[in-house]
Design an enzyme around this catalytic site. Sequence first.
Site, mmCIF file in Angstrom:
data_model
loop_
_atom_site.group_PDB
_atom_site.id
_atom_site.type_symbol
_atom_site.label_atom_id
_atom_site.label_comp_id
_atom_site.label_asym_id
_atom_site.label_seq_id
_atom_site.Cartn_x
_atom_site.Cartn_y
_atom_site.Cartn_z
ATOM 1 N N ARG A 42 0.807 -1.231 0.000
ATOM 2 C CA ARG A 42 0.000 0.000 0.000
ATOM 3 C C ARG A 42 0.845 1.288 0.000
ATOM 4 N NH1 ARG A 42 -5.150 -1.080 3.002
ATOM 5 N NH2 ARG A 42 -5.964 -2.957 2.016
ATOM 6 N N ASP A 142 -16.356 9.693 6.388
ATOM 7 C CA ASP A 142 -15.278 8.699 6.398
ATOM 8 C C ASP A 142 -13.984 9.435 6.748
ATOM 9 O OD1 ASP A 142 -15.075 5.630 5.029
ATOM 10 O OD2 ASP A 142 -13.164 6.685 5.256
HETATM 11 C C1 LIG Z 1 -14.558 -1.781 4.879
HETATM 12 S S1 LIG Z 1 -15.064 -0.123 4.680
HETATM 13 C C2 LIG Z 1 -16.789 -0.249 5.126
HETATM 14 C C3 LIG Z 1 -17.679 0.580 4.234
HETATM 15 C C4 LIG Z 1 -19.182 0.452 4.508
HETATM 16 N N1 LIG Z 1 -19.504 0.907 5.839
HETATM 17 C C5 LIG Z 1 -19.641 -0.945 4.287
HETATM 18 O O1 LIG Z 1 -19.922 -1.649 5.266
HETATM 19 O O2 LIG Z 1 -19.741 -1.394 3.131
HETATM 20 C C6 LIG Z 1 -14.357 0.642 6.129
HETATM 21 C C7 LIG Z 1 -14.290 2.151 6.041
HETATM 22 O O3 LIG Z 1 -13.971 2.671 7.345
HETATM 23 C C8 LIG Z 1 -13.159 3.810 7.171
HETATM 24 N N2 LIG Z 1 -12.440 4.086 8.435
HETATM 25 C C9 LIG Z 1 -11.377 3.439 8.962
HETATM 26 N N3 LIG Z 1 -11.006 4.004 10.116
HETATM 27 C C10 LIG Z 1 -11.868 5.028 10.336
HETATM 28 C C11 LIG Z 1 -11.993 6.012 11.374
HETATM 29 N N4 LIG Z 1 -11.161 6.038 12.417
HETATM 30 N N5 LIG Z 1 -12.983 6.924 11.261
HETATM 31 C C12 LIG Z 1 -13.839 6.913 10.201
HETATM 32 N N6 LIG Z 1 -13.755 6.022 9.187
HETATM 33 C C13 LIG Z 1 -12.784 5.087 9.267
HETATM 34 C C14 LIG Z 1 -12.249 3.436 6.016
HETATM 35 O O4 LIG Z 1 -11.674 4.566 5.402
HETATM 36 C C15 LIG Z 1 -13.200 2.655 5.115
HETATM 37 O O5 LIG Z 1 -13.730 3.458 4.102
#
Ligand SMILES: C[S@@+](CC[C@H](N)C(=O)[O-])C[C@H]1O[C@@H](n2cnc3c(N)ncnc32)[C@H](O)[C@@H]1O
Length: 275
Positions: A42, A142
């Site tokens: 990454r 996000d």
């Molecule tokens: C696997 S995706 C899930 C997307 C959607 N909620 C779903 O279930 O399809 C996880 C998301 O969490 C976000 N994320 C990770 N750490 C975070 C944080 N501390 N605060 C807000 N978002 C976060 C990532 O950038 C990513 O876009």
Amino acid sequence: MSGTTSEYLDIDAPAFERVRGLLRTKAGIELADNRQSLVVARLMRRVKSLGFTTFDPYLDLVERDECESGQFVNALTTNVTDFFRERHHFELLEGIARQAKRNEPFTVWSSACSSGQEPWSIAMTLDSTTGAPPTWKVLATDIDADVLARAQEGVYSVDQTKAVGAELQANCFSHDRTREFLRIRNELRSKVFFAQLNLLGAWPMKGLFDVIFCRNVLIYFSPENRVKTVRRLAGLLKPGGVLMLGHSEAVLGTQTELVSIGKTAFQRASGVRPS
Ligand SMILES: C[S@@+](CC[C@H](N)C(=O)[O-])C[C@H]1O[C@@H](n2cnc3c(N)ncnc32)[C@H](O)[C@@H]1O
């Protein structure tokens, strides 16, 4: 080690520990101790494009430069998502919206919205639910600014929208000229608001939500931060409001005053149970 882009860049144990520590501090994300190859995959291109031949000077930059720190977090988040992922949540959302007071705005927060498939699925559901309150809005947030920009753009390949049924696709998207991409229609856009937000940081919004989606993000946090976040989310629900969690995060709902109302959905007490 050379700086050409084709060569692999190894990461030593201390640099890997620095990456883990920085990601924990900046995003609350806990990286397992065997994820060296993920980190290299990454970050390698970014490290090299800045002219560094090892990780340490790059991590020094991440530590002192806020912009680079953002890029670092963006590169290391996992953004997998899909339209109508865990479809039962959208069926439940329909039921909740039908029972909501029609004369009050109905509000939903998609709190880790990734590239937008989740908030747009929420918007499509509310738009197509007969009997839902006429005034509704979705807040989509996000931590990752790159995916947030894609979410806001609201343009997806035909392949990406496979999980959207034909009727919703026709009602909620318009085709581009090549017919390879679909664009969310303007009527929906005016009801969905995007903002960058770290779930472990400050939450500046005022008011309570009818429904909060916090799915497939808590799994990356430490056990303490998971519980702390679910408690904070519970505090932002209207009485009777509902929190949707990812399927591997369901146990967290039981660690608050929330009441389970079905598969990975939890309701704040003193409300009407949705059917
Ligand atoms: C696997 S995706 C899930 C997307 C959607 N909620 C779903 O279930 O399809 C996880 C998301 O969490 C976000 N994320 C990770 N750490 C975070 C944080 N501390 N605060 C807000 N978002 C976060 C990532 O950038 C990513 O876009």
